[in-house]
Design an enzyme around this catalytic site. Structure first.
Site, PDB file in Angstrom:
ATOM      1  N   ASP A   1      16.608 -35.788 -14.244  1.00  0.00           N
ATOM      2  CA  ASP A   1      15.187 -35.784 -13.908  1.00  0.00           C
ATOM      3  C   ASP A   1      14.700 -37.220 -13.679  1.00  0.00           C
ATOM      4  O   ASP A   1      15.303 -38.175 -14.166  1.00  0.00           O
ATOM      5  CB  ASP A   1      14.435 -35.141 -15.085  1.00  0.00           C
ATOM      6  CG  ASP A   1      12.945 -35.072 -14.862  1.00  0.00           C
ATOM      7  OD1 ASP A   1      12.505 -34.934 -13.709  1.00  0.00           O
ATOM      8  OD2 ASP A   1      12.212 -35.161 -15.875  1.00  0.00           O
TER       9      ASP A   1
ATOM     10  N   ASP B   1      10.799 -38.431 -13.446  1.00  0.00           N
ATOM     11  CA  ASP B   1       9.620 -38.781 -14.251  1.00  0.00           C
ATOM     12  C   ASP B   1       9.868 -38.485 -15.727  1.00  0.00           C
ATOM     13  O   ASP B   1      10.164 -37.355 -16.102  1.00  0.00           O
ATOM     14  CB  ASP B   1       8.396 -37.959 -13.816  1.00  0.00           C
ATOM     15  CG  ASP B   1       8.030 -38.230 -12.366  1.00  0.00           C
ATOM     16  OD1 ASP B   1       8.542 -39.205 -11.795  1.00  0.00           O
ATOM     17  OD2 ASP B   1       7.238 -37.449 -11.810  1.00  0.00           O
TER      18      ASP B   1
END
Lengths: 175, 175
Positions: A11, A13
């Site tokens: 991922d 953010d």
């Protein structure tokens, strides 16, 4: 014969990019408020930061984020051992797309455009290992799941996922 | 209990958007050349159009593409029956990202941002059915595969994929 590498989905953010730090900085610059970790615990960004939408839609918000400590060096090493993909739920904020690509090019120049995925939901991606800070993404993933600690998940039970608090712990688990 | 919908992955360039038509139009406007279907047969866009890179990197190239006949109405109906995702290999042309989102919003307003995926390679997406005009995307997909005819694939044997020549044929197969 070259062994098949495992697909590792990372991922962006809250795992590579310190988006929480951005919100804290933007909120302080905007209204002079600095919330403590206790204020933020257990709240999603949208709940924790009153002007969330204004900040994420402002130019440079994503591009100027600081990479999370040890993420660059660890991903560089993981990239040799795994088939690494950076998977970001970016579709809700169309302005962020180009900034996110530019951010990755700047801080992770050893990754290629072939390793980037922007989606609306992560239910559509598949692989062997997922590192994410959101339960909703890990819960529907079929492979090994690693929860990256952020204020919004720090108070929650980890369920079937493996919790890590920083990139050093990821290194220990995956390298 | 609501039955689980099948995940249907639909390619954008050459399946929803008439990108071949764009290349033909841009080439004519640029150098006055109109290639026949015979000239184009079996060649990838990059091989068929000398100034391919200039066109795809020019502003408005993707946004001004015409939707392929019957695609809008058929996708609207498919969207009721399937869990539809639009999956586009868009990462190679970062300028295209925003244009592609805007194009989808304009022509397919009934789709949400949650249904869009931009990736570098489609090896990372999973689902039940994939519609695409490129063998490289269909060959690595685990589910049912539908090859959408385009000049670059029209001369190739269809292998294990089901070939369709237009959206009416997709309607017959999937609805």
């Amino acid at each position: 014969m070259t062994p098949i590498k495992k697909k590792l989905l990372i991922d962006m953010d809250g795992v590579l990019a310190d988006i929480y730090g951005q919100f804290i900085k933007y909120e302080f610059n905007d209204i002079g408020l600095t919330q403590s970790l206790t204020d933020l615990t257990g709240k999603l960004e949208r709940e924790a930061f009153k002007y969330h939408d204004k900040y994420v839609n402002s130019e440079n918000f994503f591009y100027s984020a600081i990479p999370i400590e040890d993420s660059i060096e660890t991903v560089r090493r993981l990239n040799d051992v795994y088939e690494v993909y950076i998977v970001s739920s970016a579709m809700q904020f169309p302005l962020s797309l180009t900034e996110k690509i530019n951010w990755l090019t700047k801080h992770f120049p050893f990754l290629s455009w072939k390793q980037i995925v922007f989606c609306g939901t992560k239910e559509i991606v598949c692989g062997d290992i997922m590192i994410d800070d959101h339960f909703k993404n890990l819960d529907t993933f079929q492979g090994q799941t690693i929860l990256f600690t952020q204020p919004h998940n720090i108070d929650k039970p980890t369920d079937n996922h493996t919790r890590v608090n920083n990139w050093k712990e990821i290194k220990t688990i995956l390298l």
